[in-house]
Design a protein around this motif. Structure first.
Motif: not given
Length: 184
Positions: A16-20, A53-54, A59-62, A81-86
């Protein structure tokens, strides 16, 4: 691959730090291979890619929604709760990350979205027109103005500005100058 291979707070926090850094703070060059080899070396590239990608999407959505902590918790709960979520553990790491980085990411996004240009330099001259479609305009004086604009440490010269920015600048200057030089 077992879901446990993406568990663990330290690798996810590092990701997450690297993506930010890459996405919000203007430090590109962090490659997928670098992240995988440093944070998840046991995960094959074809399995790491969708996970990356997920996480990037979450992170972009947040960040783009500038989520407060209640919105964040609701969003992350929905993601678990969603399929393929976290997983719940991943949601906890993301929540902790956002709580400690929200302000810096928000400031970075605000700075990237502003056009607070400043005039860094101005030069002008008057030339005589040597060519024109209309012969009456030949040898008429023409003012040539070069403006040097700056934005957050970058400098743009008028001749290299995108046409739309130059037109907006001319319009703003004309409207501002019209207040100072009214005809008598």
């Amino acid at each position: 691959m077992a879901a446990g291979e993406f568990e663990g707070g330290k690798p996810l926090n590092g990701l997450l730090n690297a993506l930010a850094q890459d996405t919000f703070h203007g430090h590109p060059g962090i490659t997928e291979e670098l992240l995988r080899s440093q944070l998840y070396p046991e995960v094959p590239p074809e399995e790491f890619r969708p996970f990356l990608a997920k996480m990037r999407g979450i992170l972009k959505s947040i960040a783009s929604a500038d989520m407060d902590f209640n919105q964040l918790e609701a969003f992350l709960t929905a993601q678990t709760k969603k399929q393929g979520g976290i997983t719940s553990d991943q949601a906890a790491v993301i929540s902790k990350f956002w709580k400690s980085h929200k302000t810096k990411i928000r400031e970075s996004l605000m700075n990237q979205s502003r056009w607070n240009s400043g005039l860094r330099g101005l030069s002008w001259r008057v030339d005589g027109k040597s060519q024109s479609r209309h012969s009456a305009q030949i040898h008429t004086p023409v003012a040539i103005i070069e403006l040097e604009l700056g934005k957050y440490g970058q400098v743009y010269h008028a001749h290299s500005l995108p046409a739309l920015h130059l037109l907006m600048l001319v319009f703003l200057l004309a409207s501002d100058l019209s207040h100072h030089f009214k005809p008598h």
